[in-house]
Design an enzyme around this catalytic site. Structure first.
Site, PDB file in Angstrom:
ATOM      1  N   TYR A 408     -47.923   0.098  -0.804  1.00  0.00           N
ATOM      2  CA  TYR A 408     -48.883  -1.008  -0.970  1.00  0.00           C
ATOM      3  C   TYR A 408     -50.190  -0.142  -1.650  1.00  0.00           C
ATOM      4  CZ  TYR A 408     -52.030  -4.825  -0.711  1.00  0.00           C
ATOM      5  OH  TYR A 408     -52.904  -6.163  -0.937  1.00  0.00           O
ATOM      6  N   SER A 410     -54.230  -0.225  -2.682  1.00  0.00           N
ATOM      7  CA  SER A 410     -55.362  -0.887  -2.104  1.00  0.00           C
ATOM      8  C   SER A 410     -56.326  -0.195  -3.067  1.00  0.00           C
ATOM      9  CB  SER A 410     -55.653  -0.970  -0.815  1.00  0.00           C
ATOM     10  OG  SER A 410     -56.935  -1.296  -0.542  1.00  0.00           O
ATOM     11  N   LEU A 481     -60.695  -5.193   3.484  1.00  0.00           N
ATOM     12  CA  LEU A 481     -59.574  -6.238   4.358  1.00  0.00           C
ATOM     13  C   LEU A 481     -58.301  -5.400   4.376  1.00  0.00           C
ATOM     14  CD1 LEU A 481     -58.472  -8.639   5.927  1.00  0.00           C
ATOM     15  CD2 LEU A 481     -58.080  -9.807   3.707  1.00  0.00           C
ATOM     16  N   GLU A 482     -57.853  -5.126   3.139  1.00  0.00           N
ATOM     17  CA  GLU A 482     -56.504  -4.197   3.122  1.00  0.00           C
ATOM     18  C   GLU A 482     -56.610  -2.756   4.044  1.00  0.00           C
ATOM     19  OE1 GLU A 482     -55.357  -5.795  -1.367  1.00  0.00           O
ATOM     20  OE2 GLU A 482     -56.327  -3.880  -1.037  1.00  0.00           O
ATOM     21  N   LEU A 483     -57.616  -2.278   3.841  1.00  0.00           N
ATOM     22  CA  LEU A 483     -57.832  -0.912   4.545  1.00  0.00           C
ATOM     23  C   LEU A 483     -57.911  -0.955   6.137  1.00  0.00           C
ATOM     24  CD1 LEU A 483     -58.602   2.082   4.520  1.00  0.00           C
ATOM     25  CD2 LEU A 483     -61.244   1.258   4.617  1.00  0.00           C
TER      26      LEU A 483
END
Length: 570
Positions: A408, A410, A481-483
């Site tokens: 994924y 980011s 948010l992804e991190l």
């Protein structure tokens, strides 16, 4: 005048011929009494017979009926001539047993003979006289007497030498002292006092030639006497020591094989002691070198310090040493007036190592060399070695793990980062290496909730690849948010690994999660053009961080991705 000189010469030769057949005690040429005087200066020379060779003085000899006769041999001549005492102004004269020159000339150089004789007795001796030309700085070929004085040791005085008898005590001559060419006036620790020169606490800087010029009148004329003394400042008596042997010593072992040359120095330090006789010698098995059958050579050298402390070195050498020579006892001895010292040299035969020891040493050396080479190779090619191992022996992580995506991605949502992710990263990772990427803006369905879909995608991925840049750390972005979701998932469940790729340097790290992640995770740096080559170090580091896959999802025939040439245009 010429006729008179001719008659005198005939008379002189007659005397010499008449005594040629008689016995005469000839003491030869007394070279120890070579007299040197400066040109155009007076000289008075006493007949050496009464000083060194005869037991009576001139007055006794004269009253006994003995006559003193003078004659000379010119320089580079063999013919003896009478001395002409009838020169103008009595330039050369005799007074009792003294021969006077007022003054000397260069052509007065020669051998002078004084002969004491009567009808039954004859005794004579010759001595050389050298008249030296004076230059402007008192330098010449003349030999000067040496006066030694102790360093920093009270007050010393030197007296202008060899001026007695030139003028009566009633005459007060003028005296000027020089050091080298410089007249001594207001010197630091040197004070002229008439015929004397005083040194207050002598120093090494006082070394040099000191000249006194004495001027006195005689019969309406002024005469000059130039006398030079060499001053040498030497070591103080309080520093006097017995000999100090520097070599040989207990720290050095002279280890030789038979047939090699053995060289042992005996190096001894002698502090200066006035009139001390310094000695250094070797003994071999208690005997002098001349008393043993060994072919030994001994060479000696001597050096002096500024205060005449002496270092004397005797080097003992044996050209081809034998096993018997290596068992002998070599002792260096030294002696001065303060005492004696001795030191034995440590000599032994060199032990030749057995052959297997050499082979073992060679084998060990080769092993160490091989280990070093392997370490260097691993340090340089460790990425290639890890990738090779993963490709041939690694376990496929994608089998039955329930994950849909390999990675994924980011990243910050702006034009530059999107171009890097969609063209460069996706092009190489998917098309070249066969990984399946999840890119939210590409793979998410319209109308969904961003937060839920983001968490769902991360849970379905094996790796979270974070593209770091200054825009990434802005608060309130989807990238943060992804991190946070990826780091929390990695910390709590351990079913996803986070990969940090630094696209651009981030100077102000305000996000604590990202700051903590950079301290525990390896950051792979993108270096622009240098990193675009798919076989370069950047992509190899990225491959090592990726999941292990036995084979790409697509065959090579299906690859329609970017080649290296296309990456160059990104």
């Amino acid at each position: 005048m010429g006729l008179l000189w001719y008659l005198m010469s005939l008379s002189f030769y007659g005397i010499l011929q008449s005594h040629a057949s008689e016995r005469c005690d000839d003491w030869g040429l007394d070279t120890m009494r070579q007299i040197q005087v400066f040109e155009d200066e007076p000289a008075r020379i006493k007949c050496p017979l009464f000083e060194h060779f005869l037991k009576y003085n001139y007055s006794t000899a004269h009253s006994s009926g003995l006559t003193l006769i003078w004659y000379w041999t010119r320089q580079d001549r063999d013919l003896e001539e009478p001395i002409n005492f009838r020169l103008p102004e009595n330039r050369i004269s005799k007074e009792k047993d003294v021969l006077w020159f007022r003054p000397t000339l260069l052509n007065d150089t020669g051998n002078y003979t004084c002969m004491l004789r009567n009808t039954t007795y004859c005794s004579k001796v010759a001595f050389p006289l050298e008249v030296v030309q004076k230059d402007s700085c008192f330098n010449s070929a003349m030999r000067f007497p040496v006066h030694k004085m102790y360093i920093e040791h009270g007050i010393h005085k030197i007296t202008c030498p060899n001026v007695d008898g030139y003028f009566p005590s009633s005459v007060k001559p003028s005296v000027t002292w020089y050091k080298g060419c410089t007249e001594i006036v207001d010197f630091h620790n040197v004070l002229p006092e008439g015929m004397n020169l005083s040194f207050f606490i002598p120093l090494v800087s006082n070394n040099g030639n000191y000249t006194c010029v004495v001027t006195y009148p005689e019969n309406g004329r002024l005469f000059h006497l130039t006398r030079t003394v060499t001053v040498k400042v030497v070591g103080s008596p309080k520093d006097a020591l017995p000999p100090q042997i520097y070599s040989p010593n207990d720290r050095v072992v002279y280890e030789k094989e038979p047939g090699e040359e053995l060289v042992i120095p005996c190096k001894v330090y002698f502090s200066f002691i006035m009139d001390s006789h310094n000695e250094v010698w070797w003994t071999i098995d208690g005997k002098k070198p001349d008393d043993v059958t060994v072919d030994i050579t001994i060479n000696e050298s001597v050096s002096y310090s500024s205060t005449e402390d002496e270092t004397r070195t005797q080097i003992l050498s044996i050209k081809k040493v034998t096993p018997e020579d290596l068992r002998r006892n070599y002792v260096c001895h030294a002696r001065n007036t303060k005492g004696e010292a001795e030191q034995a040299a440590k000599v032994k035969q060199k032990v030749i190592p057995p052959r297997y020891t050499v082979e073992l040493a060679c084998g060990f050396g080769a092993t160490v060399f091989l280990v070093v080479v392997l370490i260097v190779v691993y340090h340089v090619y460790w990425l290639e070695m890890v990738l090779f191992y993963r490709a041939h022996f690694g376990t496929d992580e994608t089998i039955l793990d329930g994950k849909e995506y390999d990675i994924y991605v980011s990243y910050a949502r702006n034009v530059e980062e999107e171009e890097f992710v969609l063209l460069t990263l996706r092009g190489v990772l998917e098309n070249e290496f066969g990984y399946k990427l999840c890119i939210f803006d590409r793979d998410s369905l319209p109308g969904g909730i961003v937060t839920d879909e983001t968490l769902s995608f991360i849970q379905k991925s094996r790796r979270l690849l974070v593209v770091l840049s200054p825009n990434y750390v802005l608060q309130g972005t989807q990238a943060l948010l992804e991190l946070k979701a990826g780091l929390e998932n990695m910390a709590s469940r351990g079913n996803i690994n986070v990969i940090l790729v630094q696209y651009k340097a981030v100077k102000d790290m305000k996000v604590k999660e990202l700051k903590r992640a950079k301290t525990v995770l390896t950051v792979i740096k993108w270096k622009g053009e240098k990193s675009k080559y798919p076989q370069g170090r950047f992509w190899k580091q990225l491959q090592v961080a990726m999941p292990v896959k036995k084979s790409p999802r697509w065959s090579s025939n299906d690859k329609q991705g970017l080649s290296y040439s296309s990456l160059k245009n990104v």
